[in-house]
Design an enzyme around this catalytic site. Structure first.
Site, mmCIF file in Angstrom:
data_model
loop_
_atom_site.group_PDB
_atom_site.id
_atom_site.type_symbol
_atom_site.label_atom_id
_atom_site.label_comp_id
_atom_site.label_asym_id
_atom_site.label_seq_id
_atom_site.Cartn_x
_atom_site.Cartn_y
_atom_site.Cartn_z
ATOM 1 N N GLY A 53 -0.536 -0.642 1.289
ATOM 2 C CA GLY A 53 -1.986 -0.721 1.210
ATOM 3 C C GLY A 53 -2.692 0.615 1.344
ATOM 4 O O GLY A 53 -3.922 0.705 1.307
ATOM 5 N N SER A 57 0.007 3.055 -5.176
ATOM 6 C CA SER A 57 0.013 2.599 -6.570
ATOM 7 C C SER A 57 -1.270 3.000 -7.298
ATOM 8 O O SER A 57 -1.222 3.460 -8.439
ATOM 9 C CB SER A 57 0.184 1.072 -6.628
ATOM 10 N N SER A 141 8.813 4.016 1.441
ATOM 11 C CA SER A 141 9.836 5.011 1.841
ATOM 12 C C SER A 141 9.540 5.559 3.237
ATOM 13 O O SER A 141 9.218 6.740 3.397
ATOM 14 C CB SER A 141 9.947 6.137 0.819
HETATM 15 N N1 LIG Z 1 8.529 -5.899 5.353
HETATM 16 C C1 LIG Z 1 7.849 -5.169 4.449
HETATM 17 N N2 LIG Z 1 7.523 -3.893 4.739
HETATM 18 C C2 LIG Z 1 6.832 -3.163 3.825
HETATM 19 N N3 LIG Z 1 6.432 -3.623 2.590
HETATM 20 C C3 LIG Z 1 6.771 -4.896 2.304
HETATM 21 C C4 LIG Z 1 7.485 -5.724 3.200
HETATM 22 N N4 LIG Z 1 7.650 -6.951 2.628
HETATM 23 C C5 LIG Z 1 7.071 -6.879 1.430
HETATM 24 N N5 LIG Z 1 6.540 -5.660 1.216
HETATM 25 C C6 LIG Z 1 5.920 -5.261 -0.048
HETATM 26 O O1 LIG Z 1 6.906 -4.441 -0.674
HETATM 27 C C7 LIG Z 1 6.381 -3.185 -1.010
HETATM 28 C C8 LIG Z 1 7.209 -2.102 -0.389
HETATM 29 O O2 LIG Z 1 8.353 -1.967 -1.175
HETATM 30 P P1 LIG Z 1 9.016 -0.531 -1.211
HETATM 31 O O3 LIG Z 1 10.207 -0.643 -2.112
HETATM 32 O O4 LIG Z 1 7.975 0.474 -1.538
HETATM 33 O O5 LIG Z 1 9.467 -0.352 0.307
HETATM 34 S S1 LIG Z 1 10.516 0.722 0.870
HETATM 35 O O6 LIG Z 1 10.255 1.986 0.184
HETATM 36 O O7 LIG Z 1 11.879 0.164 0.596
HETATM 37 O O8 LIG Z 1 10.224 0.748 2.348
HETATM 38 C C9 LIG Z 1 5.000 -3.077 -0.448
HETATM 39 O O9 LIG Z 1 4.203 -2.740 -1.573
HETATM 40 P P2 LIG Z 1 2.945 -1.781 -1.394
HETATM 41 O O10 LIG Z 1 1.964 -2.600 -0.596
HETATM 42 O O11 LIG Z 1 2.486 -1.493 -2.785
HETATM 43 O O12 LIG Z 1 3.388 -0.538 -0.624
HETATM 44 C C10 LIG Z 1 4.656 -4.442 0.105
HETATM 45 O O13 LIG Z 1 3.625 -5.047 -0.626
HETATM 46 N N1 LIG Z 2 -8.982 5.914 -2.325
HETATM 47 C C1 LIG Z 2 -9.240 4.597 -2.195
HETATM 48 N N2 LIG Z 2 -10.460 4.199 -1.764
HETATM 49 C C2 LIG Z 2 -10.736 2.883 -1.625
HETATM 50 N N3 LIG Z 2 -9.863 1.876 -1.882
HETATM 51 C C3 LIG Z 2 -8.644 2.237 -2.308
HETATM 52 C C4 LIG Z 2 -8.258 3.596 -2.483
HETATM 53 N N4 LIG Z 2 -6.962 3.621 -2.916
HETATM 54 C C5 LIG Z 2 -6.577 2.344 -2.995
HETATM 55 N N5 LIG Z 2 -7.569 1.493 -2.651
HETATM 56 C C6 LIG Z 2 -7.491 0.024 -2.599
HETATM 57 O O1 LIG Z 2 -6.611 -0.314 -1.551
HETATM 58 C C7 LIG Z 2 -5.787 -1.428 -1.917
HETATM 59 C C8 LIG Z 2 -4.310 -1.028 -1.837
HETATM 60 O O2 LIG Z 2 -4.070 -0.022 -2.810
HETATM 61 P P1 LIG Z 2 -2.606 0.104 -3.438
HETATM 62 O O3 LIG Z 2 -2.665 1.210 -4.420
HETATM 63 O O4 LIG Z 2 -2.114 -1.217 -3.875
HETATM 64 O O5 LIG Z 2 -1.790 0.578 -2.159
HETATM 65 P P2 LIG Z 2 -0.183 0.674 -1.986
HETATM 66 O O6 LIG Z 2 0.383 0.833 -3.364
HETATM 67 O O7 LIG Z 2 0.021 1.870 -1.115
HETATM 68 O O8 LIG Z 2 0.227 -0.598 -1.339
HETATM 69 C C9 LIG Z 2 -6.218 -1.820 -3.315
HETATM 70 O O9 LIG Z 2 -7.150 -2.897 -3.208
HETATM 71 C C10 LIG Z 2 -6.916 -0.595 -3.850
HETATM 72 O O10 LIG Z 2 -7.916 -0.909 -4.788
#
Ligand SMILES: Nc1ncnc2c1ncn2[C@@H]1O[C@H](COP(=O)(O)OS(=O)(=O)O)[C@@H](OP(=O)(O)O)[C@H]1O
Ligand SMILES: Nc1ncnc2c1ncn2[C@@H]1O[C@H](COP(=O)(O)OP(=O)(O)O)[C@@H](O)[C@H]1O
EC number: 2.7.1.25
Length: 243
Positions: A53, A57, A141
């Protein structure tokens, strides 16, 4: 005494298993330099790391778009997407491959699963960078050692500077407020185990090439910070277009 049959001679010359040569590296006739010259850019890996979050991405997508506008050849590897196929979990693999295979090769979120996830994608990113592609990776990561191993791979195959670690530094509170997938709520309720930042650690980079302080900055503005870094480092040979 009859001479040994041809079959016997061939069997005698068959290397035994412990003499079988190691896997041999095959040099390619088209070099990395050839490919980078054609692309007018330096292959490299731009490694986004940060809490779920935090914006990995979104910012990576914005950067991908800007680099594309500049005529760069890029690829974007995103944790969520990669976990649908290359690094799928056991649940996704079981129906097609069976339980044994799924439990052996499927990846979850325990430390060793994340180590393998990052090892695999680090190897893929190296292949892309070695063909001259500017490779963006967006993975939580969380473990410094896993990221360091990818850095060592990328920079040993290429050169120092080819691995650009981007720490997307968004406070946990902000990530939890955003919670676009409702995962923080589930993690707080104990419905998800090993959730980064809640029930699993996140080791912030000690010396990332780029430390993005995301507060009050748009994804576009943050992406421009990265474009500027790439230009300053000579990783964006090609000029032109609006960054
Ligand atoms: N337990 C747990 N911890 C962290 N994240 C979780 C978990 N379970 C599911 N997710 C979702 O999987 C995304 C993270 O996957 P990654 O491959 O980036 O994780 S890692 O690099 O292997 O730690 C991550 O996506 P992003 O939110 O886009 O970061 C999460 O939405
Ligand atoms: N610089 C920013 N300012 C405000 N909201 C953001 C910003 N970057 C991402 N968001 C919002 O935060 C949420 C998570 O972004 P996302 O790119 O999915 O994070 P991650 O890939 O690290 O999980 C999304 O709703 C996105 O629109």
């Amino acid at each position: 005494m009859h001479p040994p049959s041809k079959l016997l001679v061939s069997l005698m010359n068959e290397p035994s298993s412990n003499q079988r040569p190691e896997v041999v590296w095959h040099e390619q006739s088209v070099s990395r330099a050839d490919r980078e010259r054609q692309l007018a850019q330096r292959g490299c890996v731009i490694w986004f790391t940060g809490l779920s979050g935090c914006g990995k991405s979104t910012i990576a997508n914005a950067l991908d778009h800007k680099l594309s506008q500049l005529g760069a050849v890029t690829s974007l590897l995103d944790g969520d997407n990669i976990r649908h196929h290359l690094c799928a979990g056991p649940d996704r693999l079981a129906s097609e491959h069976g339980e044994t295979f799924a439990n052996r090769f499927g990846l979850g979120f325990g430390a060793i699963d994340r180590e393998e996830n990052i090892r695999r994608i680090g190897a893929v990113a190296e292949l892309f960078a070695s063909t001259g592609i500017i490779t963006l990776t967006a993975f939580v990561s969380p473990y410094a050692r896993d990221r360091q191993r990818v850095r060592q791979l990328i920079e040993s195959v290429g050169r120092p500077g080819d691995f650009v670690e981007v720490f997307v530094d968004t406070p946990l509170e902000t990530c939890e407020q955003r919670d676009p997938k409702g995962l923080y709520k589930k993690a707080r309720a104990g419905e998800i185990q090993n959730f980064t930042g809640i029930s699993d650690p996140y080791e912030a980079p000690a010396a990332p090439e780029i430390h993005l302080q995301t507060a009050d900055k748009s994804p576009e503005a943050l992406a421009i910070e990265i474009v500027q870094y790439l230009k300053d480092q000579g990783l964006l040979i090609r000029e032109g277009g609006e960054a």
